[in-house]
Design a protein around this motif. Structure first.
Motif, PDB file in Angstrom:
ATOM      1  N   ASP A  67       0.847  -1.184   0.000  1.00  0.00           N
ATOM      2  CA  ASP A  67       0.000   0.000   0.000  1.00  0.00           C
ATOM      3  C   ASP A  67       0.885   1.236   0.000  1.00  0.00           C
ATOM      4  O   ASP A  67       2.050   1.186   0.336  1.00  0.00           O
ATOM      5  CB  ASP A  67      -0.952   0.021   1.194  1.00  0.00           C
ATOM      6  N   ASP A  68       0.315   2.352  -0.436  1.00  0.00           N
ATOM      7  CA  ASP A  68       1.089   3.585  -0.452  1.00  0.00           C
ATOM      8  C   ASP A  68       0.984   4.286   0.900  1.00  0.00           C
ATOM      9  O   ASP A  68       0.387   3.760   1.845  1.00  0.00           O
ATOM     10  CB  ASP A  68       0.639   4.501  -1.598  1.00  0.00           C
ATOM     11  N   ALA A  69       1.558   5.477   1.000  1.00  0.00           N
ATOM     12  CA  ALA A  69       1.598   6.201   2.274  1.00  0.00           C
ATOM     13  C   ALA A  69       0.206   6.487   2.827  1.00  0.00           C
ATOM     14  O   ALA A  69       0.013   6.552   4.033  1.00  0.00           O
ATOM     15  CB  ALA A  69       2.378   7.501   2.105  1.00  0.00           C
ATOM     16  N   ALA A  70      -0.781   6.613   1.947  1.00  0.00           N
ATOM     17  CA  ALA A  70      -2.155   6.898   2.386  1.00  0.00           C
ATOM     18  C   ALA A  70      -2.928   5.618   2.691  1.00  0.00           C
ATOM     19  O   ALA A  70      -4.097   5.676   3.047  1.00  0.00           O
ATOM     20  CB  ALA A  70      -2.881   7.708   1.313  1.00  0.00           C
ATOM     21  N   GLY A  71      -2.280   4.458   2.510  1.00  0.00           N
ATOM     22  CA  GLY A  71      -2.948   3.195   2.793  1.00  0.00           C
ATOM     23  C   GLY A  71      -3.689   2.599   1.614  1.00  0.00           C
ATOM     24  O   GLY A  71      -4.297   1.551   1.726  1.00  0.00           O
ATOM     25  N   ALA A  72      -3.628   3.260   0.449  1.00  0.00           N
ATOM     26  CA  ALA A  72      -4.300   2.731  -0.736  1.00  0.00           C
ATOM     27  C   ALA A  72      -3.433   1.644  -1.377  1.00  0.00           C
ATOM     28  O   ALA A  72      -2.213   1.746  -1.366  1.00  0.00           O
ATOM     29  CB  ALA A  72      -4.550   3.859  -1.735  1.00  0.00           C
ATOM     30  N   PRO A  73      -4.035   0.605  -1.927  1.00  0.00           N
ATOM     31  CA  PRO A  73      -3.245  -0.458  -2.556  1.00  0.00           C
ATOM     32  C   PRO A  73      -2.431   0.085  -3.727  1.00  0.00           C
ATOM     33  O   PRO A  73      -2.935   0.847  -4.534  1.00  0.00           O
ATOM     34  CB  PRO A  73      -4.298  -1.441  -3.058  1.00  0.00           C
ATOM     35  N   SER A  74      -1.136  -0.271  -3.784  1.00  0.00           N
ATOM     36  CA  SER A  74      -0.306   0.135  -4.901  1.00  0.00           C
ATOM     37  C   SER A  74       0.206  -1.070  -5.670  1.00  0.00           C
ATOM     38  O   SER A  74       0.767  -0.914  -6.734  1.00  0.00           O
ATOM     39  CB  SER A  74       0.861   0.995  -4.423  1.00  0.00           C
ATOM     40  N   LEU A  75       0.041  -2.269  -5.125  1.00  0.00           N
ATOM     41  CA  LEU A  75       0.379  -3.499  -5.827  1.00  0.00           C
ATOM     42  C   LEU A  75      -0.868  -4.357  -5.912  1.00  0.00           C
ATOM     43  O   LEU A  75      -1.717  -4.319  -5.031  1.00  0.00           O
ATOM     44  CB  LEU A  75       1.468  -4.278  -5.082  1.00  0.00           C
ATOM     45  N   PRO A  76      -0.965  -5.150  -6.967  1.00  0.00           N
ATOM     46  CA  PRO A  76      -2.140  -6.011  -7.096  1.00  0.00           C
ATOM     47  C   PRO A  76      -2.067  -7.200  -6.142  1.00  0.00           C
ATOM     48  O   PRO A  76      -1.054  -7.425  -5.474  1.00  0.00           O
ATOM     49  CB  PRO A  76      -2.063  -6.463  -8.547  1.00  0.00           C
ATOM     50  N   ALA A  77      -3.125  -7.964  -6.127  1.00  0.00           N
ATOM     51  CA  ALA A  77      -3.183  -9.183  -5.320  1.00  0.00           C
ATOM     52  C   ALA A  77      -2.098 -10.151  -5.783  1.00  0.00           C
ATOM     53  O   ALA A  77      -1.639 -10.079  -6.925  1.00  0.00           O
ATOM     54  CB  ALA A  77      -4.558  -9.822  -5.479  1.00  0.00           C
ATOM     55  N   PRO A  78      -1.684 -11.053  -4.914  1.00  0.00           N
ATOM     56  CA  PRO A  78      -0.700 -12.056  -5.327  1.00  0.00           C
ATOM     57  C   PRO A  78      -1.166 -12.783  -6.593  1.00  0.00           C
ATOM     58  O   PRO A  78      -2.353 -13.045  -6.781  1.00  0.00           O
ATOM     59  CB  PRO A  78      -0.635 -13.007  -4.130  1.00  0.00           C
ATOM     60  N   GLY A  79      -0.212 -13.070  -7.469  1.00  0.00           N
ATOM     61  CA  GLY A  79      -0.526 -13.769  -8.709  1.00  0.00           C
ATOM     62  C   GLY A  79       0.517 -13.519  -9.771  1.00  0.00           C
ATOM     63  O   GLY A  79       1.562 -12.914  -9.512  1.00  0.00           O
ATOM     64  N   ASP A  80       0.217 -13.972 -10.987  1.00  0.00           N
ATOM     65  CA  ASP A  80       1.126 -13.833 -12.126  1.00  0.00           C
ATOM     66  C   ASP A  80       0.694 -12.661 -12.993  1.00  0.00           C
ATOM     67  O   ASP A  80      -0.490 -12.516 -13.322  1.00  0.00           O
ATOM     68  CB  ASP A  80       1.142 -15.116 -12.950  1.00  0.00           C
ATOM     69  N   TYR A  81       1.679 -11.850 -13.378  1.00  0.00           N
ATOM     70  CA  TYR A  81       1.452 -10.649 -14.172  1.00  0.00           C
ATOM     71  C   TYR A  81       2.560 -10.539 -15.208  1.00  0.00           C
ATOM     72  O   TYR A  81       3.472 -11.364 -15.248  1.00  0.00           O
ATOM     73  CB  TYR A  81       1.445  -9.402 -13.270  1.00  0.00           C
ATOM     74  N   ASP A  82       2.510  -9.501 -16.018  1.00  0.00           N
ATOM     75  CA  ASP A  82       3.606  -9.133 -16.899  1.00  0.00           C
ATOM     76  C   ASP A  82       4.146  -7.801 -16.397  1.00  0.00           C
ATOM     77  O   ASP A  82       3.375  -6.927 -15.989  1.00  0.00           O
ATOM     78  CB  ASP A  82       3.139  -8.984 -18.342  1.00  0.00           C
ATOM     79  N   VAL A  83       5.465  -7.667 -16.414  1.00  0.00           N
ATOM     80  CA  VAL A  83       6.103  -6.425 -16.002  1.00  0.00           C
ATOM     81  C   VAL A  83       6.719  -5.782 -17.245  1.00  0.00           C
ATOM     82  O   VAL A  83       7.256  -6.468 -18.112  1.00  0.00           O
ATOM     83  CB  VAL A  83       7.173  -6.663 -14.901  1.00  0.00           C
ATOM     84  N   LEU A  84       6.606  -4.464 -17.338  1.00  0.00           N
ATOM     85  CA  LEU A  84       7.223  -3.709 -18.423  1.00  0.00           C
ATOM     86  C   LEU A  84       8.658  -3.395 -18.026  1.00  0.00           C
ATOM     87  O   LEU A  84       8.896  -2.778 -16.979  1.00  0.00           O
ATOM     88  CB  LEU A  84       6.449  -2.421 -18.682  1.00  0.00           C
ATOM     89  N   LEU A  85       9.602  -3.826 -18.838  1.00  0.00           N
ATOM     90  CA  LEU A  85      11.016  -3.511 -18.621  1.00  0.00           C
ATOM     91  C   LEU A  85      11.478  -2.667 -19.806  1.00  0.00           C
ATOM     92  O   LEU A  85      11.605  -3.161 -20.924  1.00  0.00           O
ATOM     93  CB  LEU A  85      11.855  -4.784 -18.509  1.00  0.00           C
ATOM     94  N   ARG A  86      11.700  -1.394 -19.551  1.00  0.00           N
ATOM     95  CA  ARG A  86      12.195  -0.482 -20.574  1.00  0.00           C
ATOM     96  C   ARG A  86      13.709  -0.649 -20.703  1.00  0.00           C
ATOM     97  O   ARG A  86      14.384  -1.079 -19.767  1.00  0.00           O
ATOM     98  CB  ARG A  86      11.891   0.970 -20.194  1.00  0.00           C
ATOM     99  N   ALA A  87      14.255  -0.263 -21.855  1.00  0.00           N
ATOM    100  CA  ALA A  87      15.696  -0.357 -22.082  1.00  0.00           C
ATOM    101  C   ALA A  87      16.469   0.474 -21.063  1.00  0.00           C
ATOM    102  O   ALA A  87      17.583   0.108 -20.683  1.00  0.00           O
ATOM    103  CB  ALA A  87      16.038   0.075 -23.506  1.00  0.00           C
ATOM    104  N   ASP A  88      15.883   1.556 -20.587  1.00  0.00           N
ATOM    105  CA  ASP A  88      16.572   2.382 -19.592  1.00  0.00           C
ATOM    106  C   ASP A  88      16.386   1.854 -18.170  1.00  0.00           C
ATOM    107  O   ASP A  88      16.970   2.397 -17.228  1.00  0.00           O
ATOM    108  CB  ASP A  88      16.165   3.852 -19.693  1.00  0.00           C
ATOM    109  N   ASP A  89      15.616   0.789 -17.986  1.00  0.00           N
ATOM    110  CA  ASP A  89      15.459   0.144 -16.678  1.00  0.00           C
ATOM    111  C   ASP A  89      16.528  -0.916 -16.435  1.00  0.00           C
ATOM    112  O   ASP A  89      16.696  -1.376 -15.312  1.00  0.00           O
ATOM    113  CB  ASP A  89      14.093  -0.554 -16.564  1.00  0.00           C
ATOM    114  N   VAL A  90      17.218  -1.353 -17.492  1.00  0.00           N
ATOM    115  CA  VAL A  90      18.204  -2.423 -17.396  1.00  0.00           C
ATOM    116  C   VAL A  90      19.589  -1.808 -17.526  1.00  0.00           C
ATOM    117  O   VAL A  90      19.901  -1.132 -18.506  1.00  0.00           O
ATOM    118  CB  VAL A  90      17.965  -3.500 -18.474  1.00  0.00           C
ATOM    119  N   VAL A  91      20.430  -2.054 -16.511  1.00  0.00           N
ATOM    120  CA  VAL A  91      21.748  -1.429 -16.413  1.00  0.00           C
ATOM    121  C   VAL A  91      22.829  -2.497 -16.532  1.00  0.00           C
ATOM    122  O   VAL A  91      22.737  -3.560 -15.916  1.00  0.00           O
ATOM    123  CB  VAL A  91      21.880  -0.692 -15.055  1.00  0.00           C
ATOM    124  N   HIS A  92      23.864  -2.200 -17.294  1.00  0.00           N
ATOM    125  CA  HIS A  92      25.033  -3.083 -17.400  1.00  0.00           C
ATOM    126  C   HIS A  92      25.786  -3.038 -16.077  1.00  0.00           C
ATOM    127  O   HIS A  92      26.108  -1.966 -15.570  1.00  0.00           O
ATOM    128  CB  HIS A  92      25.923  -2.588 -18.544  1.00  0.00           C
TER     129      HIS A  92
END
Length: 160
Positions: A67-92
C-alpha cells in the motif's frame, strides 16, 4: 492520446504515457521495452511484514509495500502478471549475479541498444554507454534499476 483499433487507450502527457502506460498497446507504442513474466507474492509469513510484497522478475526480485503512504493499494493481489522492462530500466553491471547474452546491438552514438537473452530464454533491452563495446554472443552482467514497477494483467492487457 494513443488510439489503437479505433479506441482511445490513454490521454495523457508524454511523460505519463511512457512511465505509466494504461495498456500494453500504449507501452508498446511509446519507447523501447519488453514484457516479462512477474509474480507478486507476500514477502514474509510474519504478521509485521504482511504489508510487504515481493515482485519476482527475470532480472531480480523487488520488495514493495503493498500500500502507499495513504494506505491505498499500490500493488495487485498475489498472482502472475507481466512487467514492463524499458531499455533504460536495465543497467550493465558486471558484478551482478544476473547474466544475459548479447543477441543484437545497435550503435547509437553515445550508447548501444543491446538486445539480451536471459538464461530463462526471455529477452530484455538495455541502453549501455558506447564505451562498453561488447561482442554479440558475449555474456554480461545486468541489473534492473526500476524507479517503479509497471505491471499488466495478462488477460486484459491493462495496468494493475
Amino acid at each position: 492520446g494513443v488510439l489503437f483499433d479505433g479506441r482511445l487507450h490513454q490521454w495523457a502527457a508524454p511523460y505519463t504515457l511512457y512511465h505509466r502506460p494504461a495498456t500494453r498497446e500504449v507501452a508498446s507504442f511509446v519507447g523501447h521495452g519488453v514484457f516479462a513474466s512477474a509474480r507478486v507474492a507476500p514477502a514474509s509469513a510474519e504478521p509485521l511484514q504482511a504489508a510487504t510484497m515481493t515482485v519476482s522478475t527475470p532480472v531480480g526480485n523487488y520488495d514493495e509495500r503493498a500500500d502507499d503512504a495513504a494506505g491505498a493499494p499500490s500493488l495487485p493481489a498475489p498472482g502472475d502478471y507481466d512487467v514492463l522492462l524499458r531499455a533504460d530500466d536495465v543497467v550493465h553491471d558486471d558484478a551482478s549475479p544476473v547474466k544475459a547474452q548479447i543477441i543484437n546491438k545497435v550503435f547509437r552514438g553515445s550508447e548501444f541498444l543491446y538486445s539480451l537473452r536471459l538464461h530463462s530464454g526471455e529477452t530484455v533491452l538495455a541502453h549501455v554507454p558506447s564505451h562498453h563495446d561488447h561482442s554479440v554472443g558475449e555474456w554480461i552482467g545486468i541489473r534492473a534499476e526500476l524507479d517503479h514497477l509497471v505491471l499488466f494483467d495478462r488477460s486484459t492487457g491493462r495496468t494493475v
